[in-house]
Design a protein around this motif. Structure first.
Motif, short mmCIF file in Angstrom:
data_model
loop_
_atom_site.label_atom_id
_atom_site.label_comp_id
_atom_site.label_asym_id
_atom_site.label_seq_id
_atom_site.Cartn_x
_atom_site.Cartn_y
_atom_site.Cartn_z
N VAL A 124 0.87 -1.16 0.00
CA VAL A 124 0.00 0.00 0.00
C VAL A 124 0.91 1.21 0.00
N ASP A 125 0.62 2.20 -0.88
CA ASP A 125 1.55 3.32 -1.00
C ASP A 125 0.90 4.46 -1.78
N PHE A 126 1.58 5.61 -1.74
CA PHE A 126 1.18 6.73 -2.57
C PHE A 126 1.36 6.36 -4.04
N HIS A 127 0.47 6.89 -4.88
CA HIS A 127 0.57 6.62 -6.32
C HIS A 127 0.97 7.88 -7.09
N ASP A 128 0.12 8.89 -7.10
CA ASP A 128 0.40 10.06 -7.92
C ASP A 128 -0.43 11.23 -7.41
N SER A 129 -0.17 12.41 -7.97
CA SER A 129 -0.93 13.61 -7.67
C SER A 129 -0.94 14.51 -8.90
N PRO A 130 -2.08 15.15 -9.18
CA PRO A 130 -2.11 16.11 -10.29
C PRO A 130 -1.56 17.48 -9.91
N VAL A 131 -1.19 17.66 -8.65
CA VAL A 131 -0.78 18.98 -8.14
C VAL A 131 0.74 19.00 -7.97
N ALA A 132 1.42 19.72 -8.84
CA ALA A 132 2.88 19.72 -8.84
C ALA A 132 3.46 20.25 -7.53
N VAL A 133 2.85 21.29 -6.97
CA VAL A 133 3.36 21.87 -5.72
C VAL A 133 3.26 20.85 -4.59
N PHE A 134 2.18 20.09 -4.56
CA PHE A 134 2.02 19.07 -3.52
C PHE A 134 3.09 17.99 -3.67
N LYS A 135 3.35 17.57 -4.90
CA LYS A 135 4.40 16.57 -5.13
C LYS A 135 5.76 17.07 -4.63
N ALA B 217 -7.61 10.36 -2.56
CA ALA B 217 -7.54 10.87 -1.19
C ALA B 217 -7.77 12.37 -1.20
N TYR B 218 -8.54 12.84 -0.24
CA TYR B 218 -8.84 14.26 -0.08
C TYR B 218 -9.31 14.88 -1.40
N GLY B 219 -10.34 14.26 -1.98
CA GLY B 219 -10.95 14.82 -3.18
C GLY B 219 -10.06 14.76 -4.41
N GLY B 220 -9.06 13.90 -4.41
CA GLY B 220 -8.18 13.77 -5.57
C GLY B 220 -6.89 14.55 -5.47
N LEU B 221 -6.59 15.11 -4.28
CA LEU B 221 -5.31 15.79 -4.11
C LEU B 221 -4.17 14.82 -4.43
N TRP B 222 -4.34 13.56 -4.04
CA TRP B 222 -3.43 12.51 -4.45
C TRP B 222 -4.19 11.20 -4.57
N THR B 223 -3.54 10.20 -5.12
CA THR B 223 -4.10 8.86 -5.14
C THR B 223 -3.12 7.91 -4.46
N TYR B 224 -3.68 6.83 -3.91
CA TYR B 224 -2.86 5.77 -3.33
C TYR B 224 -3.36 4.45 -3.87
N PHE B 225 -2.58 3.39 -3.69
CA PHE B 225 -2.96 2.10 -4.25
C PHE B 225 -2.74 0.98 -3.25
N ARG B 226 -3.47 -0.10 -3.48
CA ARG B 226 -3.22 -1.37 -2.80
C ARG B 226 -2.94 -2.41 -3.87
N PHE B 227 -1.90 -3.20 -3.63
CA PHE B 227 -1.47 -4.20 -4.61
C PHE B 227 -1.10 -5.48 -3.87
N ILE B 228 -1.58 -6.61 -4.37
CA ILE B 228 -1.15 -7.92 -3.90
C ILE B 228 -0.72 -8.71 -5.12
N GLY B 229 0.52 -9.18 -5.11
CA GLY B 229 1.06 -9.93 -6.24
C GLY B 229 1.63 -11.26 -5.79
N GLU B 230 1.81 -12.14 -6.73
CA GLU B 230 2.34 -13.47 -6.46
C GLU B 230 3.62 -13.69 -7.25
N LYS B 231 4.62 -14.27 -6.62
CA LYS B 231 5.84 -14.64 -7.32
C LYS B 231 5.58 -15.90 -8.13
N VAL B 232 5.74 -15.79 -9.43
CA VAL B 232 5.50 -16.93 -10.32
C VAL B 232 6.80 -17.30 -11.01
N GLU B 233 6.82 -18.52 -11.53
CA GLU B 233 8.01 -18.97 -12.26
C GLU B 233 8.18 -18.10 -13.51
#
Length: 230
Positions: free
Chosen positions: A154-165, A197-213
């Motif tokens: 789980v982590d921050f993804h992106d933001s459309p606001v350059a100053v916030f970044k 988050a906060y009306g789109g000030l930024w986005t965050y994500f959740r990801f679950i992945g599996e190690k495959v051959e």
């Protein structure tokens, strides 16, 4: 996806240690305001895995380790963090539990358990702080997992606001939409969603992945990232 050189500074490990020397004292009281989705990620895990051997990278004050212990009471836990102040708080928090985790103080820029692979690796708002070494961390996670093991992020993804970044970068956090493509290329996606988050000030994500051959050449390419060969 941005290359490492697009970030203005390389990882400053000493600066991070100083940063968390103070923030460890207020971390649990303040981070609920913007570190969304942490508890929900852990609550989801039994649907995707039943791990016996778990590592949290960037375990901080141990909040997630305590939650993981309650959900997987028979699993062995390990928590890795760069900050001695954060690890001290994690040790205190976990001292009365049935199974006290192994605590590891170091950067996660190389695999740490090639002979005893983990069933589950958890990154909670950690990879976005790995300014110059986030690819190495993802490659290390692949190396440290058993085949069929799970990585949960789980982590921050992106933001459309350059100053916030830019403001977040001053606090050692980089949100350029760069993490998800690398995670999805390295692991088989079991779950992936992006949230505002906060009306789109930024986005965050959740990801679950599996190690495959993987084909040998693909594995070599991924693992080479642990040595910074990007």
């Amino acid at each position: 996806m941005p290359r490492t050189s697009e970030f203005p500074n390389s990882d400053n490990l000493a600066a991070l240690v100083r940063y968390y020397r103070f923030h460890s004292r207020i971390y649990d009281a303040s981070r609920w305001l913007f570190l969304f989705g942490r508890s929900r990620l852990i609550q989801m895990l039994p649907t995707y895995c039943q791990p016996n051997h778990i590592l949290e990278v960037g375990c901080g004050t141990g909040k997630n380790l305590l939650h993981l212990h309650r959900i997987f009471p028979n699993a062995s836990l390990a928590g890795l963090d760069l900050s001695p102040a954060m690890l001290d708080r994690a040790r205190t928090k976990m001292a009365r539990q049935d199974h006290v985790p192994e605590f590891i103080q170091q950067a996660y820029d190389r695999p740490i358990a090639p002979d005893v692979p983990y069933d589950l690796l958890v990154f909670s708002y950690t990879l976005s702080m790995f300014n110059a070494s986030w690819r190495q961390a993802i490659g290390s996670a692949y190396a440290d997992l058993r085949p069929g093991g799970a990585v949960a992020v789980v982590d921050f993804h992106d933001s459309p606001v350059a100053v916030f970044k830019k403001w977040m970068a001053c606090n050692h956090v980089h949100m350029q939409g760069h993490l998800l493509p690398e995670l999805r290329s390295g692991f088989h996606t079991r779950f992936c969603e992006i949230y505002p988050a906060y009306g789109g000030l930024w986005t965050y994500f959740r990801f679950i992945g599996e190690k495959v051959e993987r084909p040998f050449s693909d594995v070599g390419s991924l693992i080479s990232k642990t040595a910074g060969k990007t």
